[in-house]
Each structure stands twice: as C-alpha cells, then as structure tokens.
Design an enzyme around this catalytic site. Structure first.
Site, PDB file in Angstrom:
ATOM      1  N   ARG A  11     -35.302 -20.984  30.043  1.00  0.00           N
ATOM      2  CA  ARG A  11     -34.183 -20.065  29.889  1.00  0.00           C
ATOM      3  C   ARG A  11     -34.358 -18.843  30.777  1.00  0.00           C
ATOM      4  NH1 ARG A  11     -32.797 -15.517  27.057  1.00  0.00           N
ATOM      5  NH2 ARG A  11     -30.685 -15.425  26.218  1.00  0.00           N
ATOM      6  N   LEU A  12     -33.271 -18.460  31.431  1.00  0.00           N
ATOM      7  CA  LEU A  12     -33.203 -17.188  32.126  1.00  0.00           C
ATOM      8  C   LEU A  12     -32.150 -16.331  31.434  1.00  0.00           C
ATOM      9  CD1 LEU A  12     -33.293 -18.230  35.908  1.00  0.00           C
ATOM     10  CD2 LEU A  12     -35.171 -17.352  34.518  1.00  0.00           C
ATOM     11  N   ASP A  13     -32.450 -15.059  31.255  1.00  0.00           N
ATOM     12  CA  ASP A  13     -31.481 -14.162  30.628  1.00  0.00           C
ATOM     13  C   ASP A  13     -30.172 -14.142  31.419  1.00  0.00           C
ATOM     14  OD1 ASP A  13     -33.408 -13.505  28.765  1.00  0.00           O
ATOM     15  OD2 ASP A  13     -34.050 -11.698  29.839  1.00  0.00           O
ATOM     16  N   LYS A  14     -29.121 -13.720  30.761  1.00  0.00           N
ATOM     17  CA  LYS A  14     -27.802 -13.694  31.392  1.00  0.00           C
ATOM     18  C   LYS A  14     -27.801 -12.861  32.666  1.00  0.00           C
ATOM     19  CE  LYS A  14     -22.907 -12.998  30.218  1.00  0.00           C
ATOM     20  NZ  LYS A  14     -21.953 -12.597  29.145  1.00  0.00           N
TER      21      LYS A  14
END
Length: 241
Positions: free
Chosen positions: A100-103
């Site tokens: 996951r990468l932050d928005k």
C-alpha cells in the site's frame, strides 16, 4: 480451462456474452472453429477471435508509477483507485496492488494476480527492503540520520535500522530512505519522531524492482523478463525457507 472462462478472464465480456461470441462462429482454437464454450483450452493453444490471436497471459505483472491522489485499493466508493488506471483489456480476475502507498504518496507499485508472489514480498519475516525518495521540510541533521539508522521506537513496534542517503545538491532536504517494514504512515512517522516532517514522498524501489525514470506518473507497463526473473528469485527464497 474452459474456453468461455478463458475468454471472460481476458475481458472479452461476461460469461453469457462470451458464449454468444463462441456460438456465432467467431472463435477458433488452433485454427479450428469452436462453438462449445465448455471445451478445454489446451496449454499453449492459439485462441483467436475474428481471426485475431488473443493468447495473452492470464497471470500478469504490472509495474506502475502511482500518481498523487489515487487510492491503493481494488475498489473505493468515493475515490479513484490504482485499478481504475488499468486499461480494461489488461484487467484480470484477482488483480491487486502488492502493498500500500498512501493517497498522497507516489511511485513504484506492483500490480499482479499472483497471490504467492505478493505474499513473498509482503511477509513480515521476509524483510523486503523498500526505498523512498523523501523531501523534507528542513535539512536532515547528523543527529536525525543517526536516529533513523539506529531504529525508531514507537508505541506498537520498533523500526529496523534504516539506510539513509542524502541526495547531493539538495541542501540536505532530499534523502533516500530504505526501510524493511511497511507500517501505516511509517516514513512520515519516522521523520516526525526525529524532529522533521515530510513534504513529498515517493517509492523508488521495492525488493529487486526499481522505478524506471521514463515511467510517467499514472502509467504502467508489464514487467520485463529480467524483472520477472528477479521476483522469481524472491519467491524461490520464500519457498526454500
């Protein structure tokens, strides 16, 4: 695999639409028309629709340069997701982002429907390194760097010692930070813990994968043979342990 499922997985329509396609004499298998959707597709067979070969791989591996403002998820009721950036013809059942990468974080993101490989890259015991290009609000001091390289103690975990490289000609405000976990907001929390803050963040490497300099934000491409081989080595290492 059944012919109708094979074509549906390649995004040629729903199972019902694909069956109509087959019954209309538009599909051939190894040069012969096939009107039975339940017919098995032999391994290595050449399947064509309207004379055009469709023998694309069902298992896919895409390297994406995630843009700012897009959610790392397979679906979201409100926001645009990384799968929304994938062309319909390239979608596959089970396609998902590995990790996951932050928005508001950009950079390297692997998309695949190979669950075993995803697990190998994300398993905590594997400690797969992840490198980020971090833009800081203020220059990184020697004390801050030493703290990052020693590991930061948070309430719920202690980060492994990070590797820190200050980029030249940036007045100490751009660093490459390599970590081995992947906790929620970890990079931002680490910099906050040493008295700094992050103004921009992008992942440039994950395990053996590097973000290509010519891959524009919001675009993706299939992994090269060399990249696939490097990931296969990671998976083999997981199996051997």
């Amino acid at each position: 695999m059944r012919l109708d499922r094979y074509l549906a997985n390649l995004q040629y329509g729903t199972r019902r639409e694909v069956k109509q396609l087959i019954k209309a004499n538009r599909v051939t298998v190894d040069g012969k028309k096939e009107r039975d959707g339940s017919a098995a597709v032999p391994l290595g067979a050449l399947v064509a629709v309207d004379g055009m070969p469709v023998g694309r791989d069902l298992q896919v591996y895409y390297l994406m340069n995630k843009p700012h403002g897009v959610v790392t998820a397979t679906s979201d009721a409100k926001a645009r997701t990384v799968l929304d950036l994938v062309a319909p013809a390239d979608l596959r059942p089970g396609l998902y982002p590995v990790g996951r990468l932050d928005k508001d974080t950009t950079g390297l993101l692997l998309l695949t429907n190979d669950g075993a490989l995803g697990h190998a890259l994300l398993a905590p015991k594997r400690h797969v390194p992840k490198t980020y290009l971090v833009t800081l609000a203020s220059p990184l001091t020697a004390t801050m760097q030493a703290q990052l390289e020693a590991g930061i103690a948070f309430q719920e975990f202690v980060s492994a010692p990070a590797a820190v490289k200050v980029r030249p000609d940036t007045a100490g405000c751009e660093i490459e930070l390599t970590i081995h976990e992947g906790k929620f907001h970890q990079v931002k929390r680490m910099l906050k813990a040493v008295g700094n803050s992050v103004t921009a963040l992008g992942r440039i490497a994950m395990g053996p994968l590097q973000l290509p300099p010519d891959l524009a934000e919001g675009t993706y491409r299939p992994l090269t043979a060399a990249e696939l081989a490097s990931l296969a080595a990671v998976n083999e290492e997981r199996i051997s342990k």
